[in-house]
Scaffold this motif. Structure first.
Motif, PDB file in Angstrom:
ATOM      1  N   ILE A  59       9.009  -0.293   0.521  1.00 54.84           N
ATOM      2  CA  ILE A  59       8.196   0.693   1.233  1.00 54.84           C
ATOM      3  C   ILE A  59       6.782   0.733   0.662  1.00 54.84           C
ATOM      4  O   ILE A  59       5.799   0.750   1.412  1.00 54.84           O
ATOM      5  CB  ILE A  59       8.847   2.091   1.191  1.00 54.84           C
ATOM      6  N   GLN A  63       3.409  -0.013   2.700  1.00 55.08           N
ATOM      7  CA  GLN A  63       2.337   0.974   2.790  1.00 55.08           C
ATOM      8  C   GLN A  63       1.001   0.381   2.356  1.00 55.08           C
ATOM      9  O   GLN A  63      -0.039   0.640   2.981  1.00 55.08           O
ATOM     10  CB  GLN A  63       2.664   2.205   1.940  1.00 55.08           C
ATOM     11  N   ALA A  66      -0.209  -1.763   5.178  1.00 59.11           N
ATOM     12  CA  ALA A  66      -0.672  -0.945   6.306  1.00 59.11           C
ATOM     13  C   ALA A  66      -2.047  -0.345   6.022  1.00 59.11           C
ATOM     14  O   ALA A  66      -2.866  -0.212   6.933  1.00 59.11           O
ATOM     15  CB  ALA A  66       0.339   0.149   6.611  1.00 59.11           C
ATOM     16  N   VAL A  75      -0.188  -2.420  12.242  1.00 59.68           N
ATOM     17  CA  VAL A  75       0.002  -1.182  11.481  1.00 59.68           C
ATOM     18  C   VAL A  75       1.242  -0.445  12.003  1.00 59.68           C
ATOM     19  O   VAL A  75       2.091   0.017  11.225  1.00 59.68           O
ATOM     20  CB  VAL A  75      -1.249  -0.270  11.556  1.00 59.68           C
ATOM     21  N   CYS A  76       1.359  -0.363  13.314  1.00 54.46           N
ATOM     22  CA  CYS A  76       2.529   0.298  13.911  1.00 54.46           C
ATOM     23  C   CYS A  76       3.819  -0.404  13.510  1.00 54.46           C
ATOM     24  O   CYS A  76       4.818   0.252  13.172  1.00 54.46           O
ATOM     25  CB  CYS A  76       2.396   0.343  15.432  1.00 54.46           C
ATOM     26  N   TYR A  79       4.691   0.476   9.966  1.00 52.92           N
ATOM     27  CA  TYR A  79       5.239   1.829   9.837  1.00 52.92           C
ATOM     28  C   TYR A  79       6.649   1.934  10.408  1.00 52.92           C
ATOM     29  O   TYR A  79       7.466   2.720   9.918  1.00 52.92           O
ATOM     30  CB  TYR A  79       4.297   2.870  10.432  1.00 52.92           C
ATOM     31  N   TRP A  80       6.966   1.126  11.417  1.00 51.87           N
ATOM     32  CA  TRP A  80       8.346   1.071  11.902  1.00 51.87           C
ATOM     33  C   TRP A  80       9.267   0.520  10.801  1.00 51.87           C
ATOM     34  O   TRP A  80      10.375   1.019  10.594  1.00 51.87           O
ATOM     35  CB  TRP A  80       8.473   0.216  13.167  1.00 51.87           C
ATOM     36  N   GLU A  81       8.796  -0.493  10.094  1.00 49.96           N
ATOM     37  CA  GLU A  81       9.576  -1.045   8.980  1.00 49.96           C
ATOM     38  C   GLU A  81       9.747  -0.017   7.870  1.00 49.96           C
ATOM     39  O   GLU A  81      10.831   0.116   7.287  1.00 49.96           O
ATOM     40  CB  GLU A  81       8.907  -2.308   8.426  1.00 49.96           C
ATOM     41  N   ILE A  82       8.677   0.716   7.584  1.00 54.57           N
ATOM     42  CA  ILE A  82       8.756   1.766   6.564  1.00 54.57           C
ATOM     43  C   ILE A  82       9.792   2.809   6.966  1.00 54.57           C
ATOM     44  O   ILE A  82      10.617   3.225   6.151  1.00 54.57           O
ATOM     45  CB  ILE A  82       7.367   2.410   6.339  1.00 54.57           C
ATOM     46  N   ALA A  83       9.760   3.220   8.231  1.00 59.10           N
ATOM     47  CA  ALA A  83      10.726   4.206   8.721  1.00 59.10           C
ATOM     48  C   ALA A  83      12.155   3.680   8.607  1.00 59.10           C
ATOM     49  O   ALA A  83      13.079   4.426   8.253  1.00 59.10           O
ATOM     50  CB  ALA A  83      10.409   4.582  10.165  1.00 59.10           C
TER      51      ALA A  83
END
Length: 117
Positions: A59, A63, A66, A75-76, A79-83
């Protein structure tokens, strides 16, 4: 112990750990088998914090990427991967807190189901 691993646990590639996979209610298993399952589960549980730490590093890396990415679609995606990794960590924390108990003869399943701390 291999029998316990193969019969009562299934590897979850998303979480990168074996997870319990019981084919009937916990209190329907004999106490010696329950004990073997619990011993194996405790070994798995002991490794969960390490998996969580690995996911937290992923994560952090995502980040960082991103933060410097100029392409909004990328970037989106990051953030989907982070979620997704955050969801995995949440699921691992739930598993880590599960605490099965041995069933005493005569106890009902409501008294002996796995508890969450």
């Amino acid at each position: 112990m291999t029998c316990v691993t193969e019969r009562f646990f299934q590897y979850d590639s998303r979480l990168e750990v074996e997870v319990p996979s019981l084919d009937r209610d916990w209190d329907e298993y004999p106490s010696d088998l329950q004990e073997a399952v619990i011993v194996h589960w405790e070994r798995i549980r002991a490794g969960i914090p390490d998996v969580i730490a690995r996911f937290e590093k992923v994560i952090a890396t995502l980040q960082e990427r991103a933060a410097v990415e100029d392409d909004w679609d990328q970037v989106c995606k990051l953030y989907w991967e982070i979620a997704d990794y955050a969801s995995r960590i949440n699921d691992l924390n739930i598993l880590y807190r599960s605490d099965p108990e041995l069933t005493s003869p005569g106890n009902s399943s409501t008294q002996t189901e796995a508890k969450t701390r």
